[in-house]
Write a protein that holds these residues in place. Sequence first.
Motif, PDB file in Angstrom:
ATOM      1  N   LYS A 270     -10.261  -3.738   6.812  1.00  0.00           N
ATOM      2  CA  LYS A 270     -10.059  -4.868   7.726  1.00  0.00           C
ATOM      3  C   LYS A 270      -9.534  -6.129   7.047  1.00  0.00           C
ATOM      4  N   ASN A 271      -9.702  -6.245   5.740  1.00  0.00           N
ATOM      5  CA  ASN A 271      -9.339  -7.487   5.060  1.00  0.00           C
ATOM      6  C   ASN A 271      -8.064  -7.343   4.244  1.00  0.00           C
ATOM      7  N   LEU A 272      -7.153  -6.523   4.716  1.00  0.00           N
ATOM      8  CA  LEU A 272      -5.905  -6.234   4.003  1.00  0.00           C
ATOM      9  C   LEU A 272      -4.772  -7.110   4.532  1.00  0.00           C
ATOM     10  N   THR A 273      -4.038  -7.774   3.633  1.00  0.00           N
ATOM     11  CA  THR A 273      -2.940  -8.640   4.069  1.00  0.00           C
ATOM     12  C   THR A 273      -1.590  -8.257   3.472  1.00  0.00           C
ATOM     13  N   ASP A 274      -1.582  -7.461   2.400  1.00  0.00           N
ATOM     14  CA  ASP A 274      -0.317  -7.166   1.710  1.00  0.00           C
ATOM     15  C   ASP A 274      -0.345  -5.743   1.178  1.00  0.00           C
ATOM     16  N   ALA A 275      -0.235  -4.785   2.082  1.00  0.00           N
ATOM     17  CA  ALA A 275      -0.428  -3.375   1.733  1.00  0.00           C
ATOM     18  C   ALA A 275       0.590  -2.851   0.730  1.00  0.00           C
ATOM     19  N   VAL A 276       1.817  -3.371   0.775  1.00  0.00           N
ATOM     20  CA  VAL A 276       2.870  -2.803  -0.062  1.00  0.00           C
ATOM     21  C   VAL A 276       2.892  -3.393  -1.467  1.00  0.00           C
ATOM     22  N   ASN A 277       2.065  -4.400  -1.712  1.00  0.00           N
ATOM     23  CA  ASN A 277       2.088  -5.057  -3.015  1.00  0.00           C
ATOM     24  C   ASN A 277       1.606  -4.126  -4.121  1.00  0.00           C
ATOM     25  N   GLY A 278       2.308  -4.164  -5.266  1.00  0.00           N
ATOM     26  CA  GLY A 278       2.018  -3.228  -6.338  1.00  0.00           C
ATOM     27  C   GLY A 278       1.141  -3.751  -7.456  1.00  0.00           C
ATOM     28  N   TYR A 279       0.669  -4.988  -7.342  1.00  0.00           N
ATOM     29  CA  TYR A 279      -0.228  -5.554  -8.361  1.00  0.00           C
ATOM     30  C   TYR A 279      -1.652  -5.216  -7.951  1.00  0.00           C
ATOM     31  N   LEU A 280      -2.320  -4.366  -8.723  1.00  0.00           N
ATOM     32  CA  LEU A 280      -3.644  -3.902  -8.311  1.00  0.00           C
ATOM     33  C   LEU A 280      -4.487  -3.500  -9.505  1.00  0.00           C
ATOM     34  N   VAL A 281      -5.794  -3.464  -9.271  1.00  0.00           N
ATOM     35  CA  VAL A 281      -6.732  -2.892 -10.238  1.00  0.00           C
ATOM     36  C   VAL A 281      -7.754  -2.070  -9.463  1.00  0.00           C
ATOM     37  N   VAL A 282      -8.086  -0.920 -10.007  1.00  0.00           N
ATOM     38  CA  VAL A 282      -9.021  -0.018  -9.350  1.00  0.00           C
ATOM     39  C   VAL A 282     -10.051   0.457 -10.373  1.00  0.00           C
ATOM     40  N   LYS A 283     -11.278   0.606  -9.935  1.00  0.00           N
ATOM     41  CA  LYS A 283     -12.329   1.126 -10.815  1.00  0.00           C
ATOM     42  C   LYS A 283     -12.168   2.640 -10.957  1.00  0.00           C
TER      43      LYS A 283
ATOM     44  N   LYS B 286     -11.409   8.527  -9.677  1.00  0.00           N
ATOM     45  CA  LYS B 286     -11.691   9.906 -10.082  1.00  0.00           C
ATOM     46  C   LYS B 286     -11.902  10.838  -8.884  1.00  0.00           C
ATOM     47  N   LYS B 287     -12.187  10.271  -7.741  1.00  0.00           N
ATOM     48  CA  LYS B 287     -12.547  11.087  -6.575  1.00  0.00           C
ATOM     49  C   LYS B 287     -11.348  11.635  -5.808  1.00  0.00           C
ATOM     50  N   ILE B 288     -10.149  11.141  -6.126  1.00  0.00           N
ATOM     51  CA  ILE B 288      -8.991  11.556  -5.337  1.00  0.00           C
ATOM     52  C   ILE B 288      -8.096  12.513  -6.114  1.00  0.00           C
ATOM     53  N   ASN B 289      -7.332  13.304  -5.358  1.00  0.00           N
ATOM     54  CA  ASN B 289      -6.394  14.272  -5.917  1.00  0.00           C
ATOM     55  C   ASN B 289      -5.015  13.619  -6.010  1.00  0.00           C
ATOM     56  N   PHE B 290      -4.565  13.326  -7.224  1.00  0.00           N
ATOM     57  CA  PHE B 290      -3.296  12.615  -7.414  1.00  0.00           C
ATOM     58  C   PHE B 290      -2.093  13.379  -6.856  1.00  0.00           C
ATOM     59  N   THR B 291      -2.184  14.701  -6.821  1.00  0.00           N
ATOM     60  CA  THR B 291      -1.035  15.485  -6.367  1.00  0.00           C
ATOM     61  C   THR B 291      -0.725  15.246  -4.891  1.00  0.00           C
ATOM     62  N   LYS B 292      -1.706  14.727  -4.149  1.00  0.00           N
ATOM     63  CA  LYS B 292      -1.508  14.473  -2.721  1.00  0.00           C
ATOM     64  C   LYS B 292      -0.913  13.092  -2.445  1.00  0.00           C
ATOM     65  N   ILE B 293      -0.803  12.257  -3.483  1.00  0.00           N
ATOM     66  CA  ILE B 293      -0.334  10.886  -3.300  1.00  0.00           C
ATOM     67  C   ILE B 293       1.161  10.802  -3.588  1.00  0.00           C
ATOM     68  N   SER B 294       1.867  10.021  -2.799  1.00  0.00           N
ATOM     69  CA  SER B 294       3.318   9.892  -2.885  1.00  0.00           C
ATOM     70  C   SER B 294       3.787   9.471  -4.277  1.00  0.00           C
ATOM     71  N   ASN B 295       4.920  10.025  -4.692  1.00  0.00           N
ATOM     72  CA  ASN B 295       5.529   9.661  -5.978  1.00  0.00           C
ATOM     73  C   ASN B 295       6.508   8.496  -5.856  1.00  0.00           C
ATOM     74  N   ASN B 296       6.888   8.134  -4.635  1.00  0.00           N
ATOM     75  CA  ASN B 296       7.909   7.106  -4.467  1.00  0.00           C
ATOM     76  C   ASN B 296       7.284   5.751  -4.145  1.00  0.00           C
ATOM     77  N   PHE B 297       8.057   4.880  -3.508  1.00  0.00           N
ATOM     78  CA  PHE B 297       7.594   3.525  -3.232  1.00  0.00           C
ATOM     79  C   PHE B 297       6.491   3.471  -2.169  1.00  0.00           C
ATOM     80  N   PHE B 298       6.206   4.583  -1.531  1.00  0.00           N
ATOM     81  CA  PHE B 298       5.100   4.643  -0.569  1.00  0.00           C
ATOM     82  C   PHE B 298       3.761   4.755  -1.298  1.00  0.00           C
ATOM     83  N   PHE B 299       3.806   4.839  -2.594  1.00  0.00           N
ATOM     84  CA  PHE B 299       2.620   5.063  -3.414  1.00  0.00           C
ATOM     85  C   PHE B 299       1.473   4.108  -3.100  1.00  0.00           C
ATOM     86  N   GLU B 300       1.751   2.798  -3.041  1.00  0.00           N
ATOM     87  CA  GLU B 300       0.677   1.814  -2.852  1.00  0.00           C
ATOM     88  C   GLU B 300      -0.102   2.050  -1.565  1.00  0.00           C
ATOM     89  N   GLU B 301       0.619   2.300  -0.470  1.00  0.00           N
ATOM     90  CA  GLU B 301      -0.045   2.528   0.814  1.00  0.00           C
ATOM     91  C   GLU B 301      -0.743   3.891   0.850  1.00  0.00           C
TER      92      GLU B 301
END
Length: 239
Positions: free
Chosen positions: A154-167, A172-187
Amino acid sequence: MYNNKKVCVIIPCYRVKDRIETVINNIDLKIVDKIFVIDDNCPEKTGQYLKKKVKNKKIEIIILNKNLGVGGATKHGFSKALQQDYNFLFKIDGDGQHDPSQILEFLETLERTNSNFCKGSRFMDQNEIKKIPLIRYFGNIILTKITEKNTNIKNLTDAVNGYLVVKSSILKKINFTKISNNFFFEEDLLFHLSYHNINLCEVPIKAIYFEKSNLNPIKVIIPFLINHIKNYINKNYDS
C-alpha cells in the motif's frame, strides 16, 4: 559493516563505461563490505576496463559470457551475495542515476521501520517529480498502481525505480528463475517477494537524467502491462 551485518552492493553494467568509476568511487567502503560489478557482456568492455583500474579487494568484477539483461545480471549478483552470506543486498545502476551516498540512509530507514525491503522513490519530493519526463511520469504512475494491486503493497510510490536494498532473509525465499531478466525486473521482484510477507519502506531520491527520454510506450509500457496481467492471473490461480 553496518550494525554487525554484512552489506553488499550489486551494480549491473551495460554501456556505462564513462560513469561507472564515479559510481564506485562514491560508495563508502567503511559501510559496504563488498561490491559486485556485473559486466553484462557489455560491448564497451567495461569489466576489462575496470579490472585494470580497480585494485580494491572489496570490489569484484564479474564479466558475463552473454548478455542476461539488467534483471539477469542483478540476479547473478544476488546469487553470489547470498552464497557469501551478505545480510543487506543493494542494487544500484551503473550510470550514475543513483546516488551511492544515500546507502547509509537506506540502511537506517530499513532498520528504523523494521522493514525487509527499502526502495528509492522520486515521487516523495515535488521538486524531484517536476524533473521526471512526462511520458515516464505517467507510465510510472500506471505501473506503480498496478504493482500495488498485484502485490497488496500500500505504501509504494515508485515501482519501477531500480535503487533498492533487500534483506537476505526474505530474498532467500524466492526462486530467481521465475523473475524477469529484463527491465521488468524491479516490479517482478516485488511481485514474487509479496508471497513472503514483504514489509516495504521508501527513501526519497533525486530524479537524475542524462539525456531526453527515448521511452516508447508501445515497446516498453505495453509489454510491462502484459507481464502484470500474467502475474495477476498467476496470483489468483495460486490463491
